[in-house]
Write an enzyme that holds these catalytic residues in place. Structure first.
Site, PDB file in Angstrom:
ATOM      1  N   VAL A  39      36.941  41.240  36.313  1.00 55.19           N
ATOM      2  CA  VAL A  39      36.865  42.568  35.706  1.00 55.19           C
ATOM      3  C   VAL A  39      36.254  42.472  34.297  1.00 55.19           C
ATOM      4  O   VAL A  39      35.546  43.389  33.853  1.00 55.19           O
ATOM      5  CB  VAL A  39      38.260  43.239  35.713  1.00 55.19           C
ATOM      6  CG1 VAL A  39      39.230  42.602  34.775  1.00 55.19           C
ATOM      7  CG2 VAL A  39      38.147  44.730  35.434  1.00 55.19           C
ATOM      8  N   ASP A  40      36.488  41.369  33.627  1.00 58.66           N
ATOM      9  CA  ASP A  40      35.903  41.129  32.299  1.00 58.66           C
ATOM     10  C   ASP A  40      34.374  41.167  32.384  1.00 58.66           C
ATOM     11  O   ASP A  40      33.697  41.862  31.598  1.00 58.66           O
ATOM     12  CB  ASP A  40      36.392  39.750  31.821  1.00 58.66           C
ATOM     13  CG  ASP A  40      36.184  39.499  30.341  1.00 58.66           C
ATOM     14  OD1 ASP A  40      35.794  40.442  29.631  1.00 58.66           O
ATOM     15  OD2 ASP A  40      36.427  38.358  29.894  1.00 58.66           O
ATOM     16  N   SER A 127      45.732  39.203  35.433  1.00 52.89           N
ATOM     17  CA  SER A 127      46.089  37.817  35.830  1.00 52.89           C
ATOM     18  C   SER A 127      46.072  37.540  37.333  1.00 52.89           C
ATOM     19  O   SER A 127      46.299  36.393  37.732  1.00 52.89           O
ATOM     20  CB  SER A 127      47.466  37.383  35.278  1.00 52.89           C
ATOM     21  OG  SER A 127      47.366  37.021  33.925  1.00 52.89           O
ATOM     22  N   THR A 128      45.822  38.556  38.164  1.00 55.28           N
ATOM     23  CA  THR A 128      45.948  38.317  39.614  1.00 55.28           C
ATOM     24  C   THR A 128      44.652  37.854  40.275  1.00 55.28           C
ATOM     25  O   THR A 128      44.598  37.713  41.491  1.00 55.28           O
ATOM     26  CB  THR A 128      46.462  39.571  40.355  1.00 55.28           C
ATOM     27  OG1 THR A 128      45.464  40.599  40.287  1.00 55.28           O
ATOM     28  CG2 THR A 128      47.756  40.077  39.785  1.00 55.28           C
ATOM     29  N   GLY A 129      43.612  37.622  39.466  1.00 50.77           N
ATOM     30  CA  GLY A 129      42.351  37.112  40.015  1.00 50.77           C
ATOM     31  C   GLY A 129      42.231  35.628  39.684  1.00 50.77           C
ATOM     32  O   GLY A 129      42.998  34.801  40.174  1.00 50.77           O
ATOM     33  N   TYR A 131      43.162  33.952  37.240  1.00 47.96           N
ATOM     34  CA  TYR A 131      44.344  33.335  36.635  1.00 47.96           C
ATOM     35  C   TYR A 131      45.489  33.097  37.621  1.00 47.96           C
ATOM     36  O   TYR A 131      46.510  32.495  37.263  1.00 47.96           O
ATOM     37  CB  TYR A 131      44.825  34.155  35.427  1.00 47.96           C
ATOM     38  CG  TYR A 131      44.004  33.920  34.162  1.00 47.96           C
ATOM     39  CD1 TYR A 131      42.940  33.028  34.142  1.00 47.96           C
ATOM     40  CD2 TYR A 131      44.300  34.592  32.977  1.00 47.96           C
ATOM     41  CE1 TYR A 131      42.187  32.812  32.988  1.00 47.96           C
ATOM     42  CE2 TYR A 131      43.558  34.373  31.820  1.00 47.96           C
ATOM     43  CZ  TYR A 131      42.498  33.484  31.829  1.00 47.96           C
ATOM     44  OH  TYR A 131      41.772  33.267  30.683  1.00 47.96           O
TER      45      TYR A 131
HETATM   46  N1  AR6 Z   1      37.692  47.030  38.491  1.00 44.92           N
HETATM   47  C1  AR6 Z   1      39.025  46.854  38.643  1.00 44.92           C
HETATM   48  N2  AR6 Z   1      39.586  45.659  38.947  1.00 44.92           N
HETATM   49  C2  AR6 Z   1      38.750  44.598  39.092  1.00 44.92           C
HETATM   50  C3  AR6 Z   1      37.350  44.701  38.939  1.00 44.92           C
HETATM   51  C4  AR6 Z   1      36.822  45.994  38.622  1.00 44.92           C
HETATM   52  N3  AR6 Z   1      35.510  46.197  38.446  1.00 44.92           N
HETATM   53  N4  AR6 Z   1      36.802  43.481  39.160  1.00 44.92           N
HETATM   54  C5  AR6 Z   1      37.825  42.630  39.443  1.00 44.92           C
HETATM   55  N5  AR6 Z   1      38.993  43.311  39.407  1.00 44.92           N
HETATM   56  P1  AR6 Z   1      40.298  38.803  37.033  1.00 44.92           P
HETATM   57  P2  AR6 Z   1      42.441  37.463  35.516  1.00 44.92           P
HETATM   58  C6  AR6 Z   1      40.377  42.833  39.659  1.00 44.92           C
HETATM   59  O1  AR6 Z   1      39.903  37.524  37.669  1.00 44.92           O
HETATM   60  O2  AR6 Z   1      43.073  36.986  36.776  1.00 44.92           O
HETATM   61  C7  AR6 Z   1      37.762  36.362  33.670  1.00 44.92           C
HETATM   62  O3  AR6 Z   1      36.754  35.414  33.844  1.00 44.92           O
HETATM   63  C8  AR6 Z   1      40.555  41.589  40.467  1.00 44.92           C
HETATM   64  O4  AR6 Z   1      40.425  41.862  41.854  1.00 44.92           O
HETATM   65  O5  AR6 Z   1      39.234  39.691  36.546  1.00 44.92           O
HETATM   66  O6  AR6 Z   1      43.312  38.092  34.462  1.00 44.92           O
HETATM   67  C9  AR6 Z   1      38.259  36.441  32.236  1.00 44.92           C
HETATM   68  O7  AR6 Z   1      37.225  36.204  31.303  1.00 44.92           O
HETATM   69  C10 AR6 Z   1      41.983  41.197  40.095  1.00 44.92           C
HETATM   70  O8  AR6 Z   1      42.924  41.922  40.892  1.00 44.92           O
HETATM   71  O9  AR6 Z   1      41.262  38.525  35.731  1.00 44.92           O
HETATM   72  C11 AR6 Z   1      39.294  35.371  32.202  1.00 44.92           C
HETATM   73  O10 AR6 Z   1      38.713  34.101  31.996  1.00 44.92           O
HETATM   74  C12 AR6 Z   1      42.110  41.694  38.660  1.00 44.92           C
HETATM   75  O11 AR6 Z   1      40.977  42.525  38.417  1.00 44.92           O
HETATM   76  C13 AR6 Z   1      39.896  35.416  33.575  1.00 44.92           C
HETATM   77  O12 AR6 Z   1      38.896  35.981  34.428  1.00 44.92           O
HETATM   78  C14 AR6 Z   1      42.134  40.583  37.638  1.00 44.92           C
HETATM   79  O13 AR6 Z   1      41.258  39.543  38.042  1.00 44.92           O
HETATM   80  C15 AR6 Z   1      41.092  36.337  33.630  1.00 44.92           C
HETATM   81  O14 AR6 Z   1      41.687  36.239  34.889  1.00 44.92           O
END
Ligand code: AR6
Length: 193
Positions: A39-40, A127-129, A131
């Site tokens: 999402v970042d 955190s559910t992706g 992390y």
């Molecule tokens: N809209 C809403 N949710 C989303 C989107 C979107 N466009 N894209 C992904 N998600 P993650 P984390 C969901 O991995 O686990 C990054 O590289 C995804 O399906 O984005 O906190 C950062 O820079 C999941 O359910 O974040 C950090 O290094 C949720 O967003 C690291 O990932 C979070 O997944 C953070 O990991």
């Protein structure tokens, strides 16, 4: 005579958080604040270089952002008003304070929105992706923390959980089902803020 009731609302939708016209969307960032995947990455791609510039300046000033903390910036080209960047914990089995850090992400993001006088804030499933936080446990913490914090706030009236995958959407729907103010209709991506 009408009685004014100040209602708070907690909603879940399935979709892309970058499309929301909320007052603020929350980014699941990393400690560098300089972007990444998930999402970042989606938020930075959609927001354009102005957001990265702002993050770079903040990171330079305060040396990044530790897990459990949050910072607020403008939103570049995104349709929302502000972006709140919070850093979730990396899941390492649950014995290293992950639950408290995750709760802190939700609490501190809400407090920043409150301090900025914002009304509607949208959260991804922090955190559910990448992390690796177990989704069911993360959803319980998110809903519990938001439910407990919201009544203490004046400005923030609505929280939207934006789920990118079916599994998370199902988990949040179940947790919010039957709660007062916890309905699940969609939120217009292009409607008024
Ligand atoms: N809209 C809403 N949710 C989303 C989107 C979107 N466009 N894209 C992904 N998600 P993650 P984390 C969901 O991995 O686990 C990054 O590289 C995804 O399906 O984005 O906190 C950062 O820079 C999941 O359910 O974040 C950090 O290094 C949720 O967003 C690291 O990932 C979070 O997944 C953070 O990991």
């Amino acid at each position: 005579m009408d009685t004014e009731i100040t209602a708070v609302e907690i909603t879940v939708i399935e979709g892309d958080i970058t499309a929301l016209r909320a007052d603020a969307i929350v980014n699941a960032a990393n400690s560098s604040l300089l972007g990444g995947g998930g999402v970042d990455g989606a938020i930075h791609r959609a927001a354009g270089p102005a957001l990265l510039e702002e993050c770079r300046a903040l990171a330079g000033k305060q040396g990044g952002c530790p897990a459990g903390e949050a910072v607020i910036t403008g939103a570049g080209k995104l349709p929302c008003g502000k972006v709140i960047h919070t850093v979730g914990p990396v899941w390492r089995g649950g014995g290293l304070g992950e639950a408290e850090l995750l709760a802190s992400c939700y609490r501190k993001s809400l407090c920043l929105a409150e301090s900025a006088g914002l009304g509607t804030i949208a959260f991804p499933n922090i955190s559910t992706g990448v992390y690796g936080y177990p989704k069911a446990e993360a959803a319980e913490i998110a809903v519990k923390t938001v439910t407990e914090t919201l009544p203490q706030l004046k400005s923030v009236k609505k929280v939207i959980f934006v789920c990118f995958d079916r599994e998370n959407y199902g988990l949040y729907r179940k947790l919010l089902e039957g709660r007062p103010g916890g309905n699940t209709p969609g939120f217009p991506a292009s409607g008024p803020r």
